[in-house]
Design a protein around this motif. Structure first.
Motif, PDB file in Angstrom:
ATOM      1  N   LYS A   1     -36.948 -12.716  21.438  1.00 25.86           N
ATOM      2  CA  LYS A   1     -36.845 -14.155  21.627  1.00 25.86           C
ATOM      3  C   LYS A   1     -36.294 -14.432  23.020  1.00 25.86           C
ATOM      4  N   VAL A   2     -36.950 -15.342  23.715  1.00 23.76           N
ATOM      5  CA  VAL A   2     -36.529 -15.683  25.068  1.00 23.76           C
ATOM      6  C   VAL A   2     -35.232 -16.480  24.979  1.00 23.76           C
ATOM      7  N   LYS A   3     -34.251 -16.092  25.790  1.00 24.65           N
ATOM      8  CA  LYS A   3     -32.971 -16.794  25.795  1.00 24.65           C
ATOM      9  C   LYS A   3     -32.866 -17.625  27.070  1.00 24.65           C
ATOM     10  N   HIS A   4     -32.175 -18.752  26.946  1.00 22.51           N
ATOM     11  CA  HIS A   4     -32.007 -19.667  28.064  1.00 22.51           C
ATOM     12  C   HIS A   4     -30.518 -19.907  28.305  1.00 22.51           C
ATOM     13  N   ALA A   5     -30.213 -20.565  29.426  1.00 23.18           N
ATOM     14  CA  ALA A   5     -28.816 -20.803  29.823  1.00 23.18           C
ATOM     15  C   ALA A   5     -27.956 -21.436  28.721  1.00 23.18           C
ATOM     16  N   PRO A   6     -28.447 -22.405  27.942  1.00 24.69           N
ATOM     17  CA  PRO A   6     -27.586 -22.996  26.904  1.00 24.69           C
ATOM     18  C   PRO A   6     -27.086 -21.990  25.857  1.00 24.69           C
ATOM     19  N   SER A   7     -27.765 -20.853  25.730  1.00 26.74           N
ATOM     20  CA  SER A   7     -27.302 -19.853  24.758  1.00 26.74           C
ATOM     21  C   SER A   7     -25.944 -19.276  25.152  1.00 26.74           C
ATOM     22  N   LEU A   8     -25.566 -19.419  26.424  1.00 22.11           N
ATOM     23  CA  LEU A   8     -24.254 -18.931  26.884  1.00 22.11           C
ATOM     24  C   LEU A   8     -23.109 -19.728  26.261  1.00 22.11           C
ATOM     25  N   LEU A   9     -23.400 -20.950  25.820  1.00 22.65           N
ATOM     26  CA  LEU A   9     -22.356 -21.779  25.212  1.00 22.65           C
ATOM     27  C   LEU A   9     -21.862 -21.186  23.901  1.00 22.65           C
ATOM     28  N   GLY A  10     -22.627 -20.272  23.323  1.00 18.22           N
ATOM     29  CA  GLY A  10     -22.211 -19.617  22.087  1.00 18.22           C
ATOM     30  C   GLY A  10     -21.332 -18.399  22.313  1.00 18.22           C
ATOM     31  N   VAL A  11     -21.168 -18.001  23.559  1.00 16.09           N
ATOM     32  CA  VAL A  11     -20.337 -16.830  23.872  1.00 16.09           C
ATOM     33  C   VAL A  11     -18.909 -17.308  24.087  1.00 16.09           C
ATOM     34  N   LYS A  12     -18.038 -16.960  23.159  1.00 14.24           N
ATOM     35  CA  LYS A  12     -16.648 -17.437  23.206  1.00 14.24           C
ATOM     36  C   LYS A  12     -15.675 -16.257  23.207  1.00 14.24           C
ATOM     37  N   GLN A  13     -14.550 -16.446  23.840  1.00 10.36           N
ATOM     38  CA  GLN A  13     -13.485 -15.443  23.816  1.00 10.36           C
ATOM     39  C   GLN A  13     -12.715 -15.594  22.510  1.00 10.36           C
ATOM     40  N   GLU A  14     -12.668 -14.528  21.731  1.00 10.08           N
ATOM     41  CA  GLU A  14     -11.980 -14.559  20.442  1.00 10.08           C
ATOM     42  C   GLU A  14     -10.462 -14.652  20.663  1.00 10.08           C
ATOM     43  N   ILE A  15      -9.736 -14.977  19.602  1.00 12.98           N
ATOM     44  CA  ILE A  15      -8.294 -15.235  19.706  1.00 12.98           C
ATOM     45  C   ILE A  15      -7.532 -14.076  20.343  1.00 12.98           C
ATOM     46  N   LYS A  16      -7.727 -12.853  19.879  1.00 13.02           N
ATOM     47  CA  LYS A  16      -6.968 -11.725  20.446  1.00 13.02           C
ATOM     48  C   LYS A  16      -7.814 -10.854  21.363  1.00 13.02           C
ATOM     49  N   GLU A  17      -8.964 -11.366  21.778  1.00 16.78           N
ATOM     50  CA  GLU A  17      -9.868 -10.585  22.625  1.00 16.78           C
ATOM     51  C   GLU A  17      -9.344 -10.545  24.060  1.00 16.78           C
ATOM     52  N   PRO A  18      -9.160  -9.352  24.612  1.00 15.67           N
ATOM     53  CA  PRO A  18      -8.706  -9.255  26.008  1.00 15.67           C
ATOM     54  C   PRO A  18      -9.737  -9.868  26.963  1.00 15.67           C
ATOM     55  N   LEU A  19      -9.261 -10.359  28.079  1.00 12.05           N
ATOM     56  CA  LEU A  19     -10.132 -10.989  29.067  1.00 12.05           C
ATOM     57  C   LEU A  19     -11.216 -10.027  29.541  1.00 12.05           C
ATOM     58  N   ARG A  20     -10.865  -8.765  29.737  1.00  9.92           N
ATOM     59  CA  ARG A  20     -11.852  -7.767  30.187  1.00  9.92           C
ATOM     60  C   ARG A  20     -13.015  -7.672  29.195  1.00  9.92           C
ATOM     61  N   ASP A  21     -12.714  -7.614  27.901  1.00 14.08           N
ATOM     62  CA  ASP A  21     -13.760  -7.507  26.878  1.00 14.08           C
ATOM     63  C   ASP A  21     -14.638  -8.760  26.863  1.00 14.08           C
TER      64      ASP A  21
END
Length: 198
Positions: free
Chosen positions: A75-95
């Motif tokens: 499936k072709v992905k577009h820029a708005p799909s990046l809005l679903g990428v979130k940093q989890e509560i205890k997820e380190p910034l590097r990850d």
């Protein structure tokens, strides 16, 4: 070459096969005979079900293969799909940055502004997100440099935590508080007054 197992894009599989077989300068007949060797048992059932003499050329076989497995197209992905990428509560910034970069690689012709906006949008509240909101970065290199500083600060802070050391599960402050909790719970009720020395 990986065998085709019906879970990936058939165009990619066919393209990989063609690039390898053309290097060998194989004839059309050889290509038709070699192609089934790149299929798993499940996809081989499709090939075996083709009526005898129904394939006239490798191009014909390719069309039939793509028609049969086209539902598996990436499936072709577009820029708005990046809005679903979130940093989890205890997820380190590097990850989070690594996860975000992988998501960006799946999008073709991604504008720099959309990438920066998506990254900032997915950050959870913290020192890095506060820094970015105060002074919005103009370039990806600017974001990367600032992110690296906060990643290093985060990792250094984690190394300094007493609970980080192997075998050390409780901080000394938590251990100090524990006896106090026990003493307070020894109170019998509202009419019973007990003096607790802290």
């Amino acid at each position: 070459m990986d065998l085709y197992d019906e879970t990936t894009d058939p165009k990619h599989h066919l393209s990989n096969f063609k690039s390898r077989i053309y290097l060998a300068d194989a004839s059309d007949v050889t290509r038709c005979k070699a192609f089934p060797t790149t299929l798993t048992k499940a996809s081989m059932k499709w090939f075996d079900s083709l009526p005898p003499r129904s394939v006239t050329s490798f191009d014909d076989l390719s069309r039939k293969f793509l028609m049969r497995f086209s539902i598996q197209k990436d499936k072709v992905k577009h820029a708005p799909s990046l809005l679903g990428v979130k940093q989890e509560i205890k997820e380190p910034l590097r990850d989070y940055i690594e996860k975000f970069n992988k998501a960006c690689l799946e999008i073709q012709d991604l504008p720099t502004e959309a990438m920066i906006m998506g990254l900032v949008n997915g950050l959870r509240g913290g020192p890095f997100s506060q820094s970015i909101s105060k002074r919005h970065p103009a370039s990806l290199s600017g974001v990367q440099e600032r992110a690296e500083k906060y990643i290093n600060m985060e990792e250094n802070a984690r190394l300094c935590e007493p609970s980080w050391r192997p075998g050390h599960s409780q901080s000394s402050k938590e251990k100090e508080r524990e006896p106090k909790k026990k003493k307070k719970s020894d109170l019998k009720g509202p009419g019973d007054i007990t003096l607790i020395l802290l």
